[in-house]
Scaffold this motif. Structure first.
Motif, PDB file in Angstrom:
ATOM      1  N   VAL A  43       0.853  -1.193   0.000  1.00 51.50           N
ATOM      2  CA  VAL A  43       0.000   0.000   0.000  1.00 51.50           C
ATOM      3  C   VAL A  43       0.885   1.237   0.000  1.00 51.50           C
ATOM      4  O   VAL A  43       1.784   1.370   0.841  1.00 51.50           O
ATOM      5  N   LEU A  44       0.647   2.124  -0.963  1.00 54.29           N
ATOM      6  CA  LEU A  44       1.302   3.425  -0.997  1.00 54.29           C
ATOM      7  C   LEU A  44       0.416   4.409  -0.243  1.00 54.29           C
ATOM      8  O   LEU A  44      -0.763   4.559  -0.551  1.00 54.29           O
ATOM      9  N   ARG A  45       0.979   5.054   0.747  1.00 51.75           N
ATOM     10  CA  ARG A  45       0.260   6.060   1.531  1.00 51.75           C
ATOM     11  C   ARG A  45       0.930   7.400   1.283  1.00 51.75           C
ATOM     12  O   ARG A  45       2.130   7.545   1.524  1.00 51.75           O
ATOM     13  N   ALA A  64       6.269   7.405   9.467  1.00 53.04           N
ATOM     14  CA  ALA A  64       6.884   6.147   9.055  1.00 53.04           C
ATOM     15  C   ALA A  64       7.786   5.591  10.153  1.00 53.04           C
ATOM     16  O   ALA A  64       7.787   4.382  10.424  1.00 53.04           O
ATOM     17  N   GLU A  65       8.555   6.455  10.797  1.00 53.24           N
ATOM     18  CA  GLU A  65       9.446   6.001  11.860  1.00 53.24           C
ATOM     19  C   GLU A  65       8.659   5.475  13.051  1.00 53.24           C
ATOM     20  O   GLU A  65       9.023   4.453  13.663  1.00 53.24           O
ATOM     21  N   LEU A  66       7.555   6.126  13.391  1.00 55.91           N
ATOM     22  CA  LEU A  66       6.718   5.647  14.492  1.00 55.91           C
ATOM     23  C   LEU A  66       6.157   4.265  14.180  1.00 55.91           C
ATOM     24  O   LEU A  66       6.160   3.374  15.048  1.00 55.91           O
ATOM     25  N   ILE A  67       5.689   4.059  12.964  1.00 53.96           N
ATOM     26  CA  ILE A  67       5.146   2.754  12.589  1.00 53.96           C
ATOM     27  C   ILE A  67       6.237   1.691  12.670  1.00 53.96           C
ATOM     28  O   ILE A  67       5.993   0.570  13.118  1.00 53.96           O
ATOM     29  N   ARG A  68       7.448   2.049  12.247  1.00 56.98           N
ATOM     30  CA  ARG A  68       8.565   1.100  12.339  1.00 56.98           C
ATOM     31  C   ARG A  68       8.795   0.674  13.790  1.00 56.98           C
ATOM     32  O   ARG A  68       8.957  -0.511  14.099  1.00 56.98           O
ATOM     33  N   ALA A  77       1.124  -3.571  13.577  1.00 60.39           N
ATOM     34  CA  ALA A  77       1.199  -2.419  12.678  1.00 60.39           C
ATOM     35  C   ALA A  77       1.837  -2.877  11.371  1.00 60.39           C
ATOM     36  O   ALA A  77       2.539  -3.897  11.328  1.00 60.39           O
ATOM     37  N   PRO A  78       1.617  -2.145  10.278  1.00 61.67           N
ATOM     38  CA  PRO A  78       2.218  -2.532   8.997  1.00 61.67           C
ATOM     39  C   PRO A  78       3.746  -2.438   9.044  1.00 61.67           C
ATOM     40  O   PRO A  78       4.316  -1.764   9.901  1.00 61.67           O
ATOM     41  N   GLU A  79       4.375  -3.090   8.098  1.00 65.60           N
ATOM     42  CA  GLU A  79       5.825  -2.971   7.937  1.00 65.60           C
ATOM     43  C   GLU A  79       6.105  -1.907   6.877  1.00 65.60           C
ATOM     44  O   GLU A  79       5.631  -2.004   5.744  1.00 65.60           O
ATOM     45  N   VAL A  80       6.856  -0.884   7.230  1.00 66.13           N
ATOM     46  CA  VAL A  80       7.241   0.153   6.268  1.00 66.13           C
ATOM     47  C   VAL A  80       8.398  -0.381   5.436  1.00 66.13           C
ATOM     48  O   VAL A  80       9.445  -0.762   5.977  1.00 66.13           O
ATOM     49  N   VAL A  81       8.224  -0.410   4.114  1.00 63.22           N
ATOM     50  CA  VAL A  81       9.249  -0.991   3.250  1.00 63.22           C
ATOM     51  C   VAL A  81      10.004   0.056   2.439  1.00 63.22           C
ATOM     52  O   VAL A  81      11.108  -0.207   1.963  1.00 63.22           O
ATOM     53  N   ALA A  82       9.432   1.245   2.278  1.00 60.90           N
ATOM     54  CA  ALA A  82      10.119   2.285   1.500  1.00 60.90           C
ATOM     55  C   ALA A  82       9.505   3.638   1.794  1.00 60.90           C
ATOM     56  O   ALA A  82       8.299   3.753   2.036  1.00 60.90           O
ATOM     57  N   GLY A  97       3.770  -2.816   3.743  1.00 59.78           N
ATOM     58  CA  GLY A  97       3.240  -4.115   3.402  1.00 59.78           C
ATOM     59  C   GLY A  97       1.737  -4.122   3.639  1.00 59.78           C
ATOM     60  O   GLY A  97       1.235  -3.484   4.567  1.00 59.78           O
ATOM     61  N   CYS A  98       1.018  -4.840   2.811  1.00 59.92           N
ATOM     62  CA  CYS A  98      -0.440  -4.890   2.920  1.00 59.92           C
ATOM     63  C   CYS A  98      -0.836  -5.932   3.973  1.00 59.92           C
ATOM     64  O   CYS A  98      -0.429  -7.092   3.897  1.00 59.92           O
ATOM     65  N   LEU A  99      -1.606  -5.517   4.942  1.00 59.05           N
ATOM     66  CA  LEU A  99      -2.030  -6.409   6.012  1.00 59.05           C
ATOM     67  C   LEU A  99      -3.223  -7.255   5.564  1.00 59.05           C
ATOM     68  O   LEU A  99      -4.033  -6.819   4.745  1.00 59.05           O
ATOM     69  N   PRO A 100      -3.366  -8.458   6.095  1.00 51.93           N
ATOM     70  CA  PRO A 100      -4.532  -9.274   5.747  1.00 51.93           C
ATOM     71  C   PRO A 100      -5.798  -8.717   6.382  1.00 51.93           C
ATOM     72  O   PRO A 100      -5.751  -8.052   7.420  1.00 51.93           O
TER      73      PRO A 100
END
Length: 439
Positions: A43-45, A64-68, A77-82, A97-100
Protein backbone atom coordinates in the motif's frame (compact mmCIF):
# COMPACT_ATOMS: atom_id res chain seq x y z
CA UNK A 1 2.52 5.86 -11.85
CA UNK A 2 3.32 2.14 -12.18
CA UNK A 3 6.77 2.86 -13.65
CA UNK A 4 7.62 5.27 -10.85
CA UNK A 5 6.48 2.79 -8.21
CA UNK A 6 8.60 0.05 -9.77
CA UNK A 7 11.71 2.17 -9.19
CA UNK A 8 10.74 2.80 -5.56
CA UNK A 9 10.14 -0.88 -4.90
CA UNK A 10 13.35 -1.91 -6.63
CA UNK A 11 15.25 0.45 -4.32
CA UNK A 12 13.63 -1.37 -1.39
CA UNK A 13 14.62 -4.79 -2.76
CA UNK A 14 11.24 -5.74 -4.23
CA UNK A 15 11.89 -6.15 -7.94
CA UNK A 16 8.98 -6.75 -10.28
CA UNK A 17 6.24 -5.17 -12.31
CA UNK A 18 3.49 -3.20 -10.60
CA UNK A 19 0.04 -4.66 -11.11
CA UNK A 20 -3.50 -4.29 -9.75
CA UNK A 21 -2.89 -0.65 -8.84
CA UNK A 22 -6.04 0.90 -7.43
CA UNK A 23 -6.88 3.75 -5.14
CA UNK A 24 -8.66 2.64 -2.00
CA UNK A 25 -11.93 4.27 -1.01
CA UNK A 26 -12.34 6.26 2.17
CA UNK A 27 -9.70 8.17 4.07
CA UNK A 28 -10.63 11.71 5.01
CA UNK A 29 -7.09 13.06 4.56
CA UNK A 30 -4.51 10.76 3.05
CA UNK A 31 -4.43 8.87 -0.25
CA UNK A 32 -3.96 5.10 -0.19
CA UNK A 33 -3.10 3.01 -3.25
CA UNK A 34 -2.98 -0.79 -3.17
CA UNK A 35 -0.79 -2.70 -5.62
CA UNK A 36 1.09 -5.94 -6.20
CA UNK A 37 4.83 -6.25 -6.83
CA UNK A 38 7.18 -9.24 -6.93
CA UNK A 39 4.67 -11.63 -5.46
CA UNK A 40 3.70 -9.37 -2.56
CA UNK A 41 0.89 -6.91 -1.81
CA UNK A 42 1.64 -3.35 -0.73
CA UNK A 43 0.00 0.00 0.00
CA UNK A 44 1.30 3.42 -1.00
CA UNK A 45 0.26 6.06 1.53
CA UNK A 46 0.80 9.65 0.47
CA UNK A 47 -0.31 13.20 1.22
CA UNK A 48 -2.89 14.88 -1.04
CA UNK A 49 -0.61 17.92 -1.43
CA UNK A 50 2.60 19.48 -0.12
CA UNK A 51 0.54 22.38 1.27
CA UNK A 52 -1.57 20.00 3.33
CA UNK A 53 1.37 18.10 4.80
CA UNK A 54 3.20 21.35 5.62
CA UNK A 55 0.40 22.32 8.00
CA UNK A 56 0.45 18.98 9.81
CA UNK A 57 2.31 18.68 13.15
CA UNK A 58 3.74 15.25 12.29
CA UNK A 59 5.59 14.82 9.01
CA UNK A 60 5.28 11.63 7.01
CA UNK A 61 8.87 10.72 7.77
CA UNK A 62 8.01 10.85 11.46
CA UNK A 63 4.87 8.81 10.88
CA UNK A 64 6.88 6.15 9.05
CA UNK A 65 9.45 6.00 11.86
CA UNK A 66 6.72 5.65 14.49
CA UNK A 67 5.15 2.75 12.59
CA UNK A 68 8.56 1.10 12.34
CA UNK A 69 9.09 1.34 16.09
CA UNK A 70 5.59 0.12 16.86
CA UNK A 71 6.03 -2.85 14.50
CA UNK A 72 9.39 -3.68 16.08
CA UNK A 73 7.81 -3.54 19.57
CA UNK A 74 5.22 -6.13 18.64
CA UNK A 75 2.29 -3.82 18.04
CA UNK A 76 0.18 -5.08 15.16
CA UNK A 77 1.20 -2.42 12.68
CA UNK A 78 2.22 -2.53 9.00
CA UNK A 79 5.83 -2.97 7.94
CA UNK A 80 7.24 0.15 6.27
CA UNK A 81 9.25 -0.99 3.25
CA UNK A 82 10.12 2.28 1.50
CA UNK A 83 9.88 6.05 1.91
CA UNK A 84 9.38 8.38 -1.03
CA UNK A 85 11.99 10.97 -1.94
CA UNK A 86 11.47 13.98 -4.24
CA UNK A 87 13.24 12.32 -7.16
CA UNK A 88 10.67 9.50 -7.13
CA UNK A 89 8.08 11.87 -8.59
CA UNK A 90 5.29 10.43 -6.46
CA UNK A 91 4.85 13.15 -3.87
CA UNK A 92 5.26 12.73 -0.12
CA UNK A 93 4.63 9.39 1.52
CA UNK A 94 5.78 5.82 2.08
CA UNK A 95 5.03 2.23 1.10
CA UNK A 96 3.86 -0.42 3.57
CA UNK A 97 3.24 -4.11 3.40
CA UNK A 98 -0.44 -4.89 2.92
CA UNK A 99 -2.03 -6.41 6.01
CA UNK A 100 -4.53 -9.27 5.75
CA UNK A 101 -8.20 -8.58 6.31
CA UNK A 102 -10.31 -5.47 5.95
CA UNK A 103 -10.98 -2.18 7.73
CA UNK A 104 -14.71 -2.38 6.88
CA UNK A 105 -16.60 -1.35 10.06
CA UNK A 106 -19.36 -3.87 9.39
CA UNK A 107 -16.82 -6.70 9.52
CA UNK A 108 -15.26 -5.40 12.73
CA UNK A 109 -18.57 -4.84 14.47
CA UNK A 110 -19.76 -8.36 13.64
CA UNK A 111 -16.58 -9.96 15.00
CA UNK A 112 -16.40 -12.15 18.14
CA UNK A 113 -15.71 -10.63 21.60
CA UNK A 114 -12.00 -11.36 21.33
CA UNK A 115 -11.62 -8.40 18.99
CA UNK A 116 -12.30 -5.95 21.82
CA UNK A 117 -9.48 -7.56 23.83
CA UNK A 118 -7.19 -7.30 20.78
CA UNK A 119 -7.90 -3.58 20.53
CA UNK A 120 -7.25 -3.05 24.23
CA UNK A 121 -3.97 -4.94 23.93
CA UNK A 122 -2.90 -2.90 20.91
CA UNK A 123 -3.69 0.36 22.70
CA UNK A 124 -1.72 -0.72 25.73
CA UNK A 125 1.20 -1.66 23.47
CA UNK A 126 1.17 1.72 21.74
CA UNK A 127 1.02 3.54 25.07
CA UNK A 128 4.00 1.48 26.28
CA UNK A 129 6.29 2.71 23.46
CA UNK A 130 9.23 4.71 24.79
CA UNK A 131 8.54 8.47 24.40
CA UNK A 132 12.27 9.25 24.63
CA UNK A 133 12.78 7.37 21.34
CA UNK A 134 10.01 9.37 19.67
CA UNK A 135 10.88 12.92 20.65
CA UNK A 136 9.81 14.20 17.23
CA UNK A 137 6.18 13.55 18.12
CA UNK A 138 4.13 16.65 18.94
CA UNK A 139 2.89 16.97 22.52
CA UNK A 140 -0.68 17.64 23.60
CA UNK A 141 -1.23 19.36 26.92
CA UNK A 142 -4.96 19.44 27.78
CA UNK A 143 -5.11 23.16 28.60
CA UNK A 144 -3.09 24.16 25.55
CA UNK A 145 -5.16 21.79 23.44
CA UNK A 146 -8.43 23.38 24.55
CA UNK A 147 -7.13 26.86 23.74
CA UNK A 148 -5.99 25.57 20.37
CA UNK A 149 -9.52 24.36 19.73
CA UNK A 150 -10.83 27.78 20.78
CA UNK A 151 -8.57 29.47 18.23
CA UNK A 152 -9.68 27.01 15.56
CA UNK A 153 -13.28 27.78 16.49
CA UNK A 154 -12.71 31.49 15.93
CA UNK A 155 -11.01 30.81 12.60
CA UNK A 156 -14.10 28.83 11.56
CA UNK A 157 -16.36 31.79 12.36
CA UNK A 158 -16.90 31.24 16.08
CA UNK A 159 -20.63 31.02 15.49
CA UNK A 160 -21.76 27.49 16.44
CA UNK A 161 -23.33 27.62 19.93
CA UNK A 162 -23.17 23.86 20.55
CA UNK A 163 -19.42 23.87 19.95
CA UNK A 164 -19.07 26.92 22.20
CA UNK A 165 -20.91 24.96 24.88
CA UNK A 166 -18.36 22.15 24.56
CA UNK A 167 -15.42 24.56 24.73
CA UNK A 168 -16.81 26.26 27.84
CA UNK A 169 -17.24 22.85 29.51
CA UNK A 170 -13.68 21.81 28.63
CA UNK A 171 -12.23 24.98 30.11
CA UNK A 172 -14.07 24.28 33.36
CA UNK A 173 -13.15 20.60 33.55
CA UNK A 174 -9.44 20.36 32.76
CA UNK A 175 -7.94 17.13 34.14
CA UNK A 176 -4.79 17.05 36.29
CA UNK A 177 -1.50 16.39 34.47
CA UNK A 178 -0.86 12.79 33.40
CA UNK A 179 2.46 11.14 32.51
CA UNK A 180 2.79 11.47 28.71
CA UNK A 181 2.56 8.33 26.61
CA UNK A 182 2.49 7.71 22.87
CA UNK A 183 -1.09 8.33 21.72
CA UNK A 184 -2.17 6.97 18.34
CA UNK A 185 -4.71 9.78 17.92
CA UNK A 186 -7.03 8.02 15.44
CA UNK A 187 -7.52 4.62 17.06
CA UNK A 188 -11.05 3.60 16.07
CA UNK A 189 -13.16 1.16 14.09
CA UNK A 190 -12.46 1.95 10.44
CA UNK A 191 -8.73 2.39 11.02
CA UNK A 192 -8.23 -1.15 12.32
CA UNK A 193 -7.65 -4.13 10.05
CA UNK A 194 -9.60 -7.23 11.02
CA UNK A 195 -8.87 -10.72 9.71
CA UNK A 196 -10.98 -13.73 10.68
CA UNK A 197 -12.42 -11.86 13.64
CA UNK A 198 -9.09 -10.73 15.12
CA UNK A 199 -7.05 -7.55 14.86
CA UNK A 200 -4.42 -7.81 12.12
CA UNK A 201 -3.12 -4.26 12.21
CA UNK A 202 -3.48 -0.63 13.24
CA UNK A 203 -3.59 1.93 10.41
CA UNK A 204 -3.48 5.72 9.99
CA UNK A 205 -0.88 6.98 12.47
CA UNK A 206 -0.86 10.55 11.14
CA UNK A 207 -2.35 12.07 14.31
CA UNK A 208 0.04 10.40 16.75
CA UNK A 209 1.42 12.52 19.58
CA UNK A 210 2.54 12.41 23.20
CA UNK A 211 -0.25 12.88 25.68
CA UNK A 212 -2.86 11.14 27.84
CA UNK A 213 -3.63 7.52 26.94
CA UNK A 214 -7.26 8.03 27.94
CA UNK A 215 -7.60 10.09 24.76
CA UNK A 216 -7.29 6.92 22.65
CA UNK A 217 -9.75 5.09 24.88
CA UNK A 218 -12.32 7.88 24.57
CA UNK A 219 -11.90 8.57 20.86
CA UNK A 220 -12.89 5.10 19.73
CA UNK A 221 -15.94 5.27 22.01
CA UNK A 222 -17.40 8.34 20.29
CA UNK A 223 -20.84 7.73 18.82
CA UNK A 224 -19.69 8.55 15.29
CA UNK A 225 -17.08 5.76 15.32
CA UNK A 226 -19.50 3.11 16.57
CA UNK A 227 -21.43 3.08 13.29
CA UNK A 228 -24.86 2.55 14.78
CA UNK A 229 -23.87 0.41 17.77
CA UNK A 230 -25.40 2.86 20.23
CA UNK A 231 -25.79 0.21 22.93
CA UNK A 232 -22.08 -0.68 23.02
CA UNK A 233 -20.03 2.38 23.91
CA UNK A 234 -16.75 0.46 24.01
CA UNK A 235 -15.76 0.84 20.34
CA UNK A 236 -19.15 -0.56 19.31
CA UNK A 237 -17.96 -3.97 20.55
CA UNK A 238 -18.51 -4.00 24.31
CA UNK A 239 -19.16 -1.73 27.28
CA UNK A 240 -16.60 0.77 28.53
CA UNK A 241 -15.92 -1.05 31.82
CA UNK A 242 -15.07 -4.30 30.01
CA UNK A 243 -12.85 -2.45 27.55
CA UNK A 244 -11.09 -0.60 30.37
CA UNK A 245 -10.43 -3.84 32.27
CA UNK A 246 -8.98 -5.49 29.17
CA UNK A 247 -6.78 -2.44 28.59
CA UNK A 248 -5.53 -2.49 32.18
CA UNK A 249 -4.95 -6.27 32.08
CA UNK A 250 -2.80 -5.75 28.96
CA UNK A 251 -0.54 -3.31 30.81
CA UNK A 252 -2.48 -0.08 30.40
CA UNK A 253 -2.92 2.38 33.24
CA UNK A 254 -5.92 2.30 35.64
CA UNK A 255 -9.12 3.71 34.16
CA UNK A 256 -10.15 7.20 35.28
CA UNK A 257 -13.79 8.01 34.40
CA UNK A 258 -13.29 11.77 34.76
CA UNK A 259 -10.34 11.81 32.37
CA UNK A 260 -12.26 9.56 29.97
CA UNK A 261 -15.22 11.98 29.95
CA UNK A 262 -12.94 14.99 29.41
CA UNK A 263 -11.36 13.39 26.33
CA UNK A 264 -14.72 12.21 25.05
CA UNK A 265 -15.98 15.80 25.04
CA UNK A 266 -12.62 17.09 23.79
CA UNK A 267 -12.46 14.82 20.77
CA UNK A 268 -16.12 15.47 19.96
CA UNK A 269 -15.37 19.21 19.79
CA UNK A 270 -12.16 18.41 17.90
CA UNK A 271 -13.97 16.39 15.24
CA UNK A 272 -16.74 18.99 14.90
CA UNK A 273 -14.06 21.58 14.12
CA UNK A 274 -12.21 19.07 11.96
CA UNK A 275 -15.32 18.71 9.82
CA UNK A 276 -15.60 22.48 9.42
CA UNK A 277 -11.92 22.63 8.46
CA UNK A 278 -12.66 20.33 5.52
CA UNK A 279 -14.78 23.09 4.02
CA UNK A 280 -12.00 25.59 4.62
CA UNK A 281 -9.54 23.27 2.89
CA UNK A 282 -11.84 23.11 -0.13
CA UNK A 283 -12.34 26.90 -0.24
CA UNK A 284 -8.61 27.57 -0.04
CA UNK A 285 -7.89 25.17 -2.91
CA UNK A 286 -5.68 22.92 -0.77
CA UNK A 287 -8.00 20.05 -1.62
CA UNK A 288 -10.89 20.61 -4.04
CA UNK A 289 -12.34 17.11 -3.72
CA UNK A 290 -16.09 16.78 -3.34
CA UNK A 291 -15.55 14.71 -0.21
CA UNK A 292 -14.26 17.79 1.62
CA UNK A 293 -17.48 19.79 1.32
CA UNK A 294 -19.64 16.80 2.24
CA UNK A 295 -17.59 15.91 5.33
CA UNK A 296 -17.84 19.56 6.41
CA UNK A 297 -21.58 19.04 6.79
CA UNK A 298 -20.94 16.26 9.32
CA UNK A 299 -20.28 18.91 11.93
CA UNK A 300 -23.94 18.68 12.95
CA UNK A 301 -23.40 15.05 14.01
CA UNK A 302 -20.93 16.17 16.64
CA UNK A 303 -23.14 19.03 17.78
CA UNK A 304 -25.88 16.48 18.50
CA UNK A 305 -23.41 14.29 20.38
CA UNK A 306 -22.17 17.27 22.41
CA UNK A 307 -25.70 18.07 23.54
CA UNK A 308 -26.29 14.43 24.48
CA UNK A 309 -23.03 14.40 26.47
CA UNK A 310 -23.58 17.68 28.31
CA UNK A 311 -27.33 18.10 28.71
CA UNK A 312 -27.39 16.13 31.96
CA UNK A 313 -25.68 19.10 33.63
CA UNK A 314 -28.74 21.26 32.90
CA UNK A 315 -31.43 21.67 35.57
CA UNK A 316 -34.26 19.14 35.44
CA UNK A 317 -36.73 21.83 34.36
CA UNK A 318 -34.56 22.65 31.32
CA UNK A 319 -34.14 18.99 30.38
CA UNK A 320 -37.92 18.60 30.46
CA UNK A 321 -38.67 21.78 28.50
CA UNK A 322 -40.43 21.01 25.17
CA UNK A 323 -38.36 21.41 22.03
CA UNK A 324 -39.73 24.22 19.83
CA UNK A 325 -40.68 23.22 16.31
CA UNK A 326 -38.52 24.36 13.40
CA UNK A 327 -40.36 22.41 10.72
CA UNK A 328 -41.92 24.18 7.78
CA UNK A 329 -45.18 23.15 6.10
CA UNK A 330 -44.72 20.99 3.03
CA UNK A 331 -45.39 22.72 -0.25
CA UNK A 332 -47.02 20.89 -3.12
CA UNK A 333 -45.49 21.60 -6.52
CA UNK A 334 -47.96 21.97 -9.39
CA UNK A 335 -46.12 24.05 -11.96
CA UNK A 336 -42.54 23.84 -13.18
CA UNK A 337 -40.16 21.53 -11.30
CA UNK A 338 -38.51 23.25 -8.38
CA UNK A 339 -34.80 23.16 -7.60
CA UNK A 340 -35.20 20.29 -5.12
CA UNK A 341 -37.03 18.22 -7.71
CA UNK A 342 -34.30 18.85 -10.27
CA UNK A 343 -31.70 17.64 -7.78
CA UNK A 344 -33.75 14.50 -7.20
CA UNK A 345 -33.93 13.90 -10.93
CA UNK A 346 -30.15 14.23 -11.28
CA UNK A 347 -29.56 11.81 -8.41
CA UNK A 348 -31.96 9.27 -9.89
CA UNK A 349 -30.29 9.58 -13.29
CA UNK A 350 -26.86 8.96 -11.77
CA UNK A 351 -28.14 5.85 -9.99
CA UNK A 352 -29.88 4.51 -13.10
CA UNK A 353 -27.27 5.20 -15.77
CA UNK A 354 -23.87 5.72 -14.13
CA UNK A 355 -23.65 3.62 -10.97
CA UNK A 356 -23.33 0.21 -12.64
CA UNK A 357 -20.54 1.49 -14.89
CA UNK A 358 -18.30 2.36 -11.94
CA UNK A 359 -16.37 0.36 -9.37
CA UNK A 360 -13.96 0.90 -6.51
CA UNK A 361 -13.07 4.48 -5.67
CA UNK A 362 -15.20 5.93 -8.49
CA UNK A 363 -18.33 4.12 -7.28
CA UNK A 364 -17.67 5.42 -3.78
CA UNK A 365 -17.24 8.97 -5.10
CA UNK A 366 -20.59 8.66 -6.88
CA UNK A 367 -22.19 7.88 -3.52
CA UNK A 368 -20.54 11.03 -2.10
CA UNK A 369 -21.94 13.06 -5.01
CA UNK A 370 -25.44 11.71 -4.43
CA UNK A 371 -25.11 12.52 -0.76
CA UNK A 372 -24.14 16.09 -1.69
CA UNK A 373 -27.21 16.44 -3.91
CA UNK A 374 -29.36 15.20 -1.04
CA UNK A 375 -27.91 17.76 1.38
CA UNK A 376 -28.74 20.61 -0.98
CA UNK A 377 -32.22 19.23 -1.65
CA UNK A 378 -33.03 18.97 2.04
CA UNK A 379 -31.59 22.39 2.80
CA UNK A 380 -33.88 23.90 0.18
CA UNK A 381 -36.80 22.23 1.95
CA UNK A 382 -35.92 23.99 5.20
CA UNK A 383 -32.91 23.86 7.51
CA UNK A 384 -32.37 25.86 10.67
CA UNK A 385 -29.29 28.07 10.49
CA UNK A 386 -26.79 26.56 12.95
CA UNK A 387 -24.79 29.79 13.10
CA UNK A 388 -25.40 32.28 15.93
CA UNK A 389 -22.25 34.20 16.76
CA UNK A 390 -23.80 36.36 19.47
CA UNK A 391 -25.10 33.31 21.33
CA UNK A 392 -21.79 31.47 20.93
CA UNK A 393 -19.94 34.47 22.38
CA UNK A 394 -22.36 34.64 25.31
CA UNK A 395 -21.77 30.95 26.08
CA UNK A 396 -17.98 31.28 25.92
CA UNK A 397 -18.11 34.36 28.13
CA UNK A 398 -20.31 32.61 30.69
CA UNK A 399 -23.27 34.93 30.15
CA UNK A 400 -25.39 31.95 29.11
CA UNK A 401 -25.14 28.29 30.06
CA UNK A 402 -27.24 25.15 30.31
CA UNK A 403 -28.91 26.84 33.29
CA UNK A 404 -30.22 29.61 31.02
CA UNK A 405 -33.96 29.31 30.52
CA UNK A 406 -34.78 27.84 27.13
CA UNK A 407 -31.19 27.55 25.87
CA UNK A 408 -31.04 23.74 25.87
CA UNK A 409 -34.41 23.47 24.11
CA UNK A 410 -33.32 25.99 21.47
CA UNK A 411 -30.04 24.15 20.79
CA UNK A 412 -31.86 20.83 20.60
CA UNK A 413 -34.30 22.18 18.03
CA UNK A 414 -31.62 23.78 15.86
CA UNK A 415 -29.43 20.69 15.95
CA UNK A 416 -32.28 18.36 15.01
CA UNK A 417 -33.17 20.57 12.05
CA UNK A 418 -29.58 20.97 10.86
CA UNK A 419 -28.69 17.31 11.19
CA UNK A 420 -31.95 16.18 9.55
CA UNK A 421 -30.89 18.14 6.48
CA UNK A 422 -27.18 17.37 6.53
CA UNK A 423 -26.89 13.73 7.63
CA UNK A 424 -30.39 12.29 8.24
CA UNK A 425 -29.06 8.72 8.47
CA UNK A 426 -26.80 9.47 11.46
CA UNK A 427 -27.65 6.63 13.87
CA UNK A 428 -28.00 8.85 16.95
CA UNK A 429 -30.48 11.23 15.31
CA UNK A 430 -33.62 9.10 15.64
CA UNK A 431 -33.06 8.15 19.29
CA UNK A 432 -32.27 11.78 20.17
CA UNK A 433 -35.43 13.00 18.47
CA UNK A 434 -37.48 10.42 20.35
CA UNK A 435 -35.81 11.25 23.66
CA UNK A 436 -36.28 14.97 23.31
CA UNK A 437 -39.86 14.67 22.12
CA UNK A 438 -40.70 13.15 25.49
CA UNK A 439 -39.58 16.30 27.29
Amino acid sequence: MERLLEAVMARAGHVGRISDLQRLSGGANMESWAFACGGGRFVLRRAPSAEWIAARPLGMDGEAELIRQAHAAGVRAPEVVAELVPSDGLGIGFVMGCLPGTADPEVALSSPPQLASDLATAMAGIHALAPDKLTFLPKLDPAQGVEGLARQFEEAGGDRPAIALGLAWLRSNLPPPAPPVVVHGDFRIGNLMVHEGRLSGVLDWELAHLGDGHEDLAYGCMTVWRFGRLDRQGFGLTDVDTLARAYQDAGGEPFDPARFRFWLVYRTVWWALGCLSMGQSWRSGTDRSLERVVVARRCAEQELDLLLLLEYEAPEAERQRPVPSTSQPARESKGEPEAAEILTAVSEWLAATVKDKLSGRERWELAVAQNALGIVRRELAGRADPADKALAEDILAGRQSLRTEGLLATLRARTLSTLSADMPKYPALGPARALWSQA
